[in-house]
Design a protein around this motif. Structure first.
Motif, short mmCIF file in Angstrom:
data_model
loop_
_atom_site.label_atom_id
_atom_site.label_comp_id
_atom_site.label_asym_id
_atom_site.label_seq_id
_atom_site.Cartn_x
_atom_site.Cartn_y
_atom_site.Cartn_z
N PRO A 1 -6.33 0.01 5.53
CA PRO A 1 -5.51 -1.21 5.58
C PRO A 1 -6.26 -2.41 6.18
O PRO A 1 -6.07 -3.54 5.73
N GLN B 1 -8.46 -3.82 3.48
CA GLN B 1 -7.71 -4.61 2.51
C GLN B 1 -7.37 -5.99 3.05
O GLN B 1 -7.39 -6.98 2.30
N TYR C 1 -3.98 -0.86 -4.45
CA TYR C 1 -3.16 -1.72 -3.61
C TYR C 1 -2.69 -2.88 -4.47
O TYR C 1 -3.34 -3.26 -5.43
N ASP D 1 0.85 -1.20 0.00
CA ASP D 1 0.00 0.00 0.00
C ASP D 1 0.88 1.24 0.00
O ASP D 1 1.64 1.46 0.92
#
Length: 174
Positions: A137, A140, A156, A88
């Motif tokens: 995050p 993800q 990403y 990322d």
């Protein structure tokens, strides 16, 4: 090779390179009903347990340590599976965040707020009812765990991990 060349080789790489990335572990832990544990951060976003991998620490050990530090849940590194890596560069222009998506298969205890300055509360959440205010995050990592979840995508890079056979003496040992 002459003496000067040998001395040059001996001095090479004694200092760590300038940091360009941060390695962390995002931890997916579920209860017996299949709900995922999320914490409400003091900033108002929901997030998974997790944090930085310390020098000399394995990703599995970091996941177990962060889980205990943040939630008081106890797990063994042998019960942690690394399911993928997420690269990322969106959440910081100064540092690339590399997150190891992990799943804890077994744990002991009851979630408790162990860092009240960061987390307001922990809640078991149905995967199909995730909050909109989700730390990117963490979203993800959840997307790596369950790709069918309606979570935001982004620029990403995701790297799914396959299970490798482990020798009786442990990974990477003969």
């Amino acid at each position: 090779m002459n003496t000067a060349d040998r001395a040059s080789v001996a001095r090479r790489n004694v200092q760590p390179p300038r940091a360009q990335a941060s390695l962390g572990a995002g931890v997916v832990v579920t209860d017996e009903a299949g709900r995922v544990l999320l914490g409400l951060h003091r900033s108002g976003v929901w997030e998974l347990p997790g944090g930085q991998v310390e020098p000399g620490e394995s990703v599995e050990d970091a996941a177990v340590r962060e889980l205990a530090e943040e939630t008081a849940l106890v797990a063994d590194a042998a019960d942690v599976e690394v399911i993928g890596l997420i690269l990322d560069s969106v959440t910081s222009t100064l540092m690339t965040r590399l997150t190891a998506a992990t799943v804890v298969r077994a744990f002991r205890g009851v979630p408790a707020v162990a860092e009240p300055d960061k987390i307001e509360r922990w809640e078991w959440t149905e995967p199909d009812r995730l909050p909109e205010a989700l730390f990117l995050p963490s979203a993800q990592v959840l997307r790596m765990w369950r790709p069918e979840l309606g979570l935001p995508d982004g620029p990403y890079h995701r790297y799914a991990m396959g299970r490798l056979p482990v020798s009786p003496s442990g990974p990477g040992r003969a």
